[in-house]
Design a protein around this motif. Structure first.
Motif, PDB file in Angstrom:
ATOM      1  N   CYS A  76       9.072  -0.619 -10.122  1.00 14.21           N
ATOM      2  CA  CYS A  76      10.327   0.086  -9.807  1.00 14.21           C
ATOM      3  C   CYS A  76      10.254   0.757  -8.437  1.00 14.21           C
ATOM      4  CB  CYS A  76      10.640   1.118 -10.882  1.00 14.21           C
ATOM      5  SG  CYS A  76      11.144   0.397 -12.452  1.00 14.21           S
ATOM      6  N   THR A  77       9.111   1.324  -8.120  1.00 17.87           N
ATOM      7  CA  THR A  77       8.933   1.959  -6.811  1.00 17.87           C
ATOM      8  C   THR A  77       9.021   0.919  -5.698  1.00 17.87           C
ATOM      9  OG1 THR A  77       7.560   3.684  -7.786  1.00 17.87           O
ATOM     10  CG2 THR A  77       7.394   3.370  -5.403  1.00 17.87           C
ATOM     11  N   ALA A  78       8.395  -0.227  -5.905  1.00 21.90           N
ATOM     12  CA  ALA A  78       8.454  -1.293  -4.902  1.00 21.90           C
ATOM     13  C   ALA A  78       9.895  -1.771  -4.709  1.00 21.90           C
ATOM     14  CB  ALA A  78       7.558  -2.457  -5.315  1.00 21.90           C
ATOM     15  N   GLN A  79      10.631  -1.915  -5.797  1.00 28.58           N
ATOM     16  CA  GLN A  79      12.041  -2.324  -5.706  1.00 28.58           C
ATOM     17  C   GLN A  79      12.859  -1.282  -4.963  1.00 28.58           C
ATOM     18  OE1 GLN A  79      13.474  -5.154  -6.471  1.00 28.58           O
ATOM     19  NE2 GLN A  79      15.533  -4.491  -5.982  1.00 28.58           N
ATOM     20  N   PHE A  80      12.627  -0.008  -5.240  1.00 26.64           N
ATOM     21  CA  PHE A  80      13.348   1.074  -4.573  1.00 26.64           C
ATOM     22  C   PHE A  80      13.063   1.061  -3.066  1.00 26.64           C
ATOM     23  CE2 PHE A  80      13.376   5.428  -2.929  1.00 26.64           C
ATOM     24  CZ  PHE A  80      14.703   5.761  -3.156  1.00 26.64           C
ATOM     25  N   VAL A  81      11.797   0.904  -2.700  1.00 19.90           N
ATOM     26  CA  VAL A  81      11.431   0.873  -1.275  1.00 19.90           C
ATOM     27  C   VAL A  81      12.053  -0.341  -0.601  1.00 19.90           C
ATOM     28  CG1 VAL A  81       9.480   0.599   0.327  1.00 19.90           C
ATOM     29  CG2 VAL A  81       9.324   2.224  -1.570  1.00 19.90           C
ATOM     30  N   TYR A  82      12.024  -1.488  -1.263  1.00 17.19           N
ATOM     31  CA  TYR A  82      12.617  -2.699  -0.708  1.00 17.19           C
ATOM     32  C   TYR A  82      14.116  -2.510  -0.457  1.00 17.19           C
ATOM     33  CZ  TYR A  82      14.527  -7.393  -0.448  1.00 17.19           C
ATOM     34  OH  TYR A  82      15.220  -8.502  -0.063  1.00 17.19           O
ATOM     35  N   GLU A  83      14.810  -1.966  -1.445  1.00 20.99           N
ATOM     36  CA  GLU A  83      16.247  -1.749  -1.302  1.00 20.99           C
ATOM     37  C   GLU A  83      16.556  -0.739  -0.199  1.00 20.99           C
ATOM     38  OE1 GLU A  83      18.850  -3.277  -2.670  1.00 20.99           O
ATOM     39  OE2 GLU A  83      17.516  -4.623  -3.762  1.00 20.99           O
ATOM     40  N   ALA A  84      15.746   0.296  -0.079  1.00 25.45           N
ATOM     41  CA  ALA A  84      15.958   1.295   0.977  1.00 25.45           C
ATOM     42  C   ALA A  84      15.770   0.678   2.359  1.00 25.45           C
ATOM     43  CB  ALA A  84      15.010   2.469   0.783  1.00 25.45           C
ATOM     44  N   ILE A  85      14.758  -0.140   2.517  1.00 27.54           N
ATOM     45  CA  ILE A  85      14.512  -0.793   3.805  1.00 27.54           C
ATOM     46  C   ILE A  85      15.630  -1.790   4.109  1.00 27.54           C
ATOM     47  CG2 ILE A  85      12.975  -2.413   5.001  1.00 27.54           C
ATOM     48  CD1 ILE A  85      10.637  -0.983   3.585  1.00 27.54           C
ATOM     49  N   LYS A  86      16.030  -2.552   3.102  1.00 25.68           N
ATOM     50  CA  LYS A  86      17.100  -3.534   3.287  1.00 25.68           C
ATOM     51  C   LYS A  86      18.406  -2.837   3.681  1.00 25.68           C
ATOM     52  CE  LYS A  86      19.553  -7.171   0.892  1.00 25.68           C
ATOM     53  NZ  LYS A  86      19.834  -7.774  -0.389  1.00 25.68           N
ATOM     54  N   GLN A  87      18.725  -1.739   3.023  1.00 26.49           N
ATOM     55  CA  GLN A  87      19.940  -0.994   3.349  1.00 26.49           C
ATOM     56  C   GLN A  87      19.873  -0.440   4.768  1.00 26.49           C
ATOM     57  OE1 GLN A  87      20.612   2.457   0.893  1.00 26.49           O
ATOM     58  NE2 GLN A  87      22.824   2.280   1.134  1.00 26.49           N
ATOM     59  N   LYS A  88      18.717   0.048   5.171  1.00 31.05           N
ATOM     60  CA  LYS A  88      18.535   0.576   6.527  1.00 31.05           C
ATOM     61  C   LYS A  88      18.714  -0.538   7.558  1.00 31.05           C
ATOM     62  CE  LYS A  88      16.903   3.483   9.680  1.00 31.05           C
ATOM     63  NZ  LYS A  88      17.904   3.930  10.605  1.00 31.05           N
ATOM     64  N   GLU A  89      18.125  -1.697   7.295  1.00 29.78           N
ATOM     65  CA  GLU A  89      18.261  -2.831   8.219  1.00 29.78           C
ATOM     66  C   GLU A  89      19.712  -3.298   8.300  1.00 29.78           C
ATOM     67  OE1 GLU A  89      15.479  -5.737   6.795  1.00 29.78           O
ATOM     68  OE2 GLU A  89      13.800  -4.796   7.834  1.00 29.78           O
ATOM     69  N   ASP A  90      20.398  -3.325   7.157  1.00 30.04           N
ATOM     70  CA  ASP A  90      21.801  -3.734   7.149  1.00 30.04           C
ATOM     71  C   ASP A  90      22.673  -2.773   7.928  1.00 30.04           C
ATOM     72  OD1 ASP A  90      21.125  -5.929   5.640  1.00 30.04           O
ATOM     73  OD2 ASP A  90      21.854  -5.095   3.736  1.00 30.04           O
ATOM     74  N   SER A  91      22.402  -1.470   7.778  1.00 34.66           N
ATOM     75  CA  SER A  91      23.214  -0.490   8.520  1.00 34.66           C
ATOM     76  C   SER A  91      22.895  -0.521  10.003  1.00 34.66           C
ATOM     77  CB  SER A  91      23.005   0.922   7.949  1.00 34.66           C
ATOM     78  OG  SER A  91      21.696   1.365   8.188  1.00 34.66           O
ATOM     79  N   ASP A  92      21.642  -0.787  10.362  1.00 33.94           N
ATOM     80  CA  ASP A  92      21.293  -0.920  11.786  1.00 33.94           C
ATOM     81  C   ASP A  92      21.952  -2.152  12.392  1.00 33.94           C
ATOM     82  OD1 ASP A  92      19.777   1.371  11.715  1.00 33.94           O
ATOM     83  OD2 ASP A  92      17.840   0.329  11.623  1.00 33.94           O
ATOM     84  N   GLY A  93      22.037  -3.232  11.644  1.00 29.61           N
ATOM     85  CA  GLY A  93      22.664  -4.455  12.116  1.00 29.61           C
ATOM     86  C   GLY A  93      24.161  -4.294  12.330  1.00 29.61           C
ATOM     87  N   GLN A  94      24.805  -3.521  11.471  1.00 23.28           N
ATOM     88  CA  GLN A  94      26.253  -3.292  11.612  1.00 23.28           C
ATOM     89  C   GLN A  94      26.549  -2.401  12.804  1.00 23.28           C
ATOM     90  OE1 GLN A  94      27.541  -1.783   7.847  1.00 23.28           O
ATOM     91  NE2 GLN A  94      27.392  -3.771   6.821  1.00 23.28           N
ATOM     92  N   GLU A  95      25.679  -1.465  13.127  1.00 19.32           N
ATOM     93  CA  GLU A  95      25.900  -0.573  14.275  1.00 19.32           C
ATOM     94  C   GLU A  95      25.794  -1.346  15.586  1.00 19.32           C
ATOM     95  OE1 GLU A  95      23.095   2.603  13.941  1.00 19.32           O
ATOM     96  OE2 GLU A  95      24.052   3.416  12.139  1.00 19.32           O
ATOM     97  N   ARG A  96      24.983  -2.385  15.624  1.00 19.90           N
ATOM     98  CA  ARG A  96      24.790  -3.159  16.848  1.00 19.90           C
ATOM     99  C   ARG A  96      25.964  -4.100  17.108  1.00 19.90           C
ATOM    100  NH1 ARG A  96      18.545  -4.687  15.774  1.00 19.90           N
ATOM    101  NH2 ARG A  96      17.751  -2.576  15.989  1.00 19.90           N
ATOM    102  N   SER A  97      26.689  -4.468  16.063  1.00 23.90           N
ATOM    103  CA  SER A  97      27.786  -5.444  16.208  1.00 23.90           C
ATOM    104  C   SER A  97      29.000  -4.845  16.850  1.00 23.90           C
ATOM    105  CB  SER A  97      28.181  -5.987  14.823  1.00 23.90           C
ATOM    106  OG  SER A  97      27.094  -6.670  14.266  1.00 23.90           O
TER     107      SER A  97
END
Length: 97
Positions: A76-97
């Motif tokens: 569960c911790t690994a899934q939480f960390v993965y989702e947090a990183i994925k969400q951060k990457e997605d939000s960084d990608g949207q800011e660059r567009s």
């Protein structure tokens, strides 16, 4: 991380109480100190299982339950960390567009 240590401490207390109640024991010369029980609990909750201390009697069942609990918590911790990183990457990608 703190929650993982807390759960290990709870299991260590359970091992101590169960050993004092005569539900089983441990194969090790000296197993009376709190830190010995906590060490054993950490080894189990991380599913490492070194084998220098092992339970006897009904404590074997508690050990299995703790290992399964640790596996679920780590997953569960690994899934939480993965989702947090994925969400951060997605939000960084949207800011660059």
């Amino acid at each position: 991380m703190l929650s993982h240590l807390l759960i290990a401490a709870l299991f260590a207390g359970g091992f101590y109480a169960a050993a004092q109640a005569g539900l089983g024991g441990f194969k090790k010369e000296i197993m009376g100190d709190w830190m010995d029980y906590f060490y054993f609990s950490l080894i189990n909750i991380t599913t490492l299982g070194l084998g220098d201390v092992y339970p006897t009697g009904h404590l074997r069942a508690i050990t299995g339950i703790e290992s399964l609990t640790g596996f679920v918590i780590i997953s569960c911790t690994a899934q939480f960390v993965y989702e947090a990183i994925k969400q951060k990457e997605d939000s960084d990608g949207q800011e660059r567009s």
